[in-house]
Write an enzyme that holds these catalytic residues in place. Structure first.
Site, PDB file in Angstrom:
ATOM      1  N   CYS A 107      51.458  30.165  62.854  1.00 45.81           N
ATOM      2  CA  CYS A 107      51.305  30.948  61.620  1.00 45.81           C
ATOM      3  C   CYS A 107      52.642  31.312  60.982  1.00 45.81           C
ATOM      4  O   CYS A 107      52.854  31.097  59.784  1.00 45.81           O
ATOM      5  CB  CYS A 107      50.456  32.192  61.875  1.00 45.81           C
ATOM      6  N   HIS A 167      49.740  37.839  63.606  1.00 46.44           N
ATOM      7  CA  HIS A 167      49.295  36.726  62.746  1.00 46.44           C
ATOM      8  C   HIS A 167      49.687  37.002  61.294  1.00 46.44           C
ATOM      9  O   HIS A 167      49.644  38.153  60.838  1.00 46.44           O
ATOM     10  CB  HIS A 167      47.786  36.545  62.845  1.00 46.44           C
ATOM     11  N   HIS A 171      46.979  29.959  55.873  1.00 47.49           N
ATOM     12  CA  HIS A 171      47.605  30.280  57.154  1.00 47.49           C
ATOM     13  C   HIS A 171      47.325  29.158  58.141  1.00 47.49           C
ATOM     14  O   HIS A 171      46.489  28.292  57.903  1.00 47.49           O
ATOM     15  CB  HIS A 171      47.070  31.610  57.700  1.00 47.49           C
TER      16      HIS A 171
END
Length: 479
Positions: free
Chosen positions: A382, A434, A450
């Site tokens: 990510c 994340h 993402h």
């Protein structure tokens, strides 16, 4: 003896009353409170009130008590109805995905559009179909299916018009898979499934075959026709009086052909500044010069294919190239006006253009696999996707998502905009782990690109339950 008889009658009456008041429902895969409430014609609050001890997240195969809206029906009648109802009707709102089935095949089977299927199954926006997956079929489709069965001897199936159709779409310059898929109401994964040859790249001029809903296709035709009408309206009207004059200037109306120019990289110049100067994207600049993907050496001679107007325009500019490149180079600002958790904010002169380029650059990686520690097109994690995207525009981000969450300043979800970074705490973590980039904001919904562990680089939404639960903050790093 009389007392026993009274007790038996009491328990019998209570049993009958409870059967009249509630219906037991076993939870199947893919069901939630709103789906179950719609099925029984009650409100979700009624179900919650009837099951005060039920968990917030429903468990598969657990039993819920559903309020019975038809209280006049006796237990005996309920049993008779249950025994005479075919099993297919009881499960008619579910469809189990079989081998070689896709969304279009299933939509044809139930005479609904692909859009309606996606609305009934929000997970289809971010995940591909799996064999054995159970889909919720819209109730109007079930009614239409039953009506068709009753009248199959009267009506011929081929008379029913198809709700979907196939269109041919030519890829235009600067178009991405994400933009094309959004325009026709499908996902990037579905676009690639229908056109397997574009999984690696999307060549300009390539003809795509896209199966979409009739409404989406008609809307696109209307938009194209409107654009053509606008162009015609802006063009001079050709009459017998001005025909000769028009013939003389025809050469000026014909668009100039592209030319190839040689450009030497100057100190402090960036890919973004050079691409902007010649009217192309950074991705197109790298495609024309593959050797600069890793870095941009000073003194390197680039070959750039651009329009004659742009080439002439650059040639006429007397100011040094360094000045223009500095205008496109993000400058690091001081942190005097930044919140406590902020370390850096990048100030840029051409904010809107840069944000659009960042979004386009990130979404061009859709379909790239997830790779732990990956920062290249061979695979991203990510934070690696964010590093690679911003690095293409000479904006350096920290390596991890927790460090990236300290860059810029926090904004509320209602203020979020394209180019912002969005952060989550997933898998029960106590700290941010994340990150993604905002690509669209509408009606309280934030869509972001993402790199996901289960799907690689994809577009997801904060309206998905998983990301709704784990959302933490939005940071603005460009200003």
């Amino acid at each position: 003896m009389v007392v026993r008889l009274i007790i038996v009658l009491f328990f019998f009456s209570v049993g009958v009353f409870s059967q009249e008041k509630f219906i037991k429902h076993k939870i199947s895969k893919g069901e939630n409170l709103s789906v179950i409430a719609k099925k029984y014609g009650v409100k979700t609050k009624d179900i919650q009130d009837a099951n005060p001890e039920a968990p917030t997240i429903l468990k598969l195969n657990s039993v819920l008590l559903i309020p019975n809206t038809n209280k006049k029906v006796t237990a005996k009648k309920t049993e008779i109805l249950a025994s005479t109802t075919p099993r297919a009707t009881l499960n008619s709102d579910q469809h189990e995905v079989q081998q070689k089935e896709n969304l279009w095949v299933i939509s044809k089977k139930y005479n609904v559009s692909v859009d309606e299927l996606k609305k009934a199954n929000p997970s289809l926006e971010s995940e591909d179909l799996k064999i054995g997956q159970k889909l919720t079929i819209p109730s109007n489709a079930i009614a239409a299916s039953e009506k068709t069965k009753k009248n199959q001897n009267i009506e011929k199936p081929e008379i029913i018009p198809s709700t979907d159709l196939e269109v041919l779409v030519e890829v235009k310059p600067k178009e991405t898979k994400y933009l094309i898929a959004k325009k026709y109401g499908i996902t990037v994964a579905e676009l690639e499934r229908q056109n397997p040859s574009i999984k690696r790249k999307l060549p300009v001029g390539y003809l795509l075959k896209i199966r979409t809903s009739k409404e989406k296709a008609n809307q696109e035709i209307k938009d194209t026709a409107l654009a053509a009408e606008t162009q015609i309206a802006q063009s001079p009207v050709l009459t017998s009086d001005n025909k000769a004059a028009t013939d003389e200037v025809k050469g000026e109306i014909i668009p100039a052909q592209n030319v190839e120019v040689l450009v030497e990289v100057q100190p402090k110049e960036t890919k973004y500044a050079i691409a902007k100067k010649y009217g192309i994207t950074v991705a197109e600049l790298e495609r024309q010069n593959p050797s600069i993907k890793a870095k941009l050496p000073v003194g390197y001679v680039l070959k750039i294919n651009t329009s004659k107007e742009k080439a002439d325009e650059v040639a006429l500019v007397a100011t040094p190239q360094i000045n223009d490149s500095l205008a496109g180079t993000p400058q690091v600002a001081d942190n005097s006006g930044v919140e406590k958790d902020t370390t850096t904010i990048f100030r840029v002169s051409n904010h809107s253009d840069l944000v659009n380029q960042l979004v386009m650059n990130a979404t061009e990686n859709i379909g790239t696999r997830y790779r732990s520690g990956g920062t290249t097109k061979a695979g991203f994690d990510c934070s690696g996707l964010m590093i690679c995207t911003f690095n293409n525009f000479d904006i350096k981000l920290p390596r991890s998502s927790i460090e990236q969450s300290r860059v810029g300043f926090k904004v509320g979800t209602e203020e979020a905009q394209k180019g912002d970074l969005i952060f989550f705490r997933t898998n029960g973590r106590r700290q941010i782990n994340h990150v993604g980039m905002v690509v669209e904001v509408a009606d309280g919904e934030i869509k972001f690109v993402h790199s996901s562990t289960h799907g690689g680089v994809i577009i997801s939404s904060t309206k998905e339950p998983y990301y709704q639960r784990t959302f933490t903050q939005v940071n603005r790093i460009l200003q």
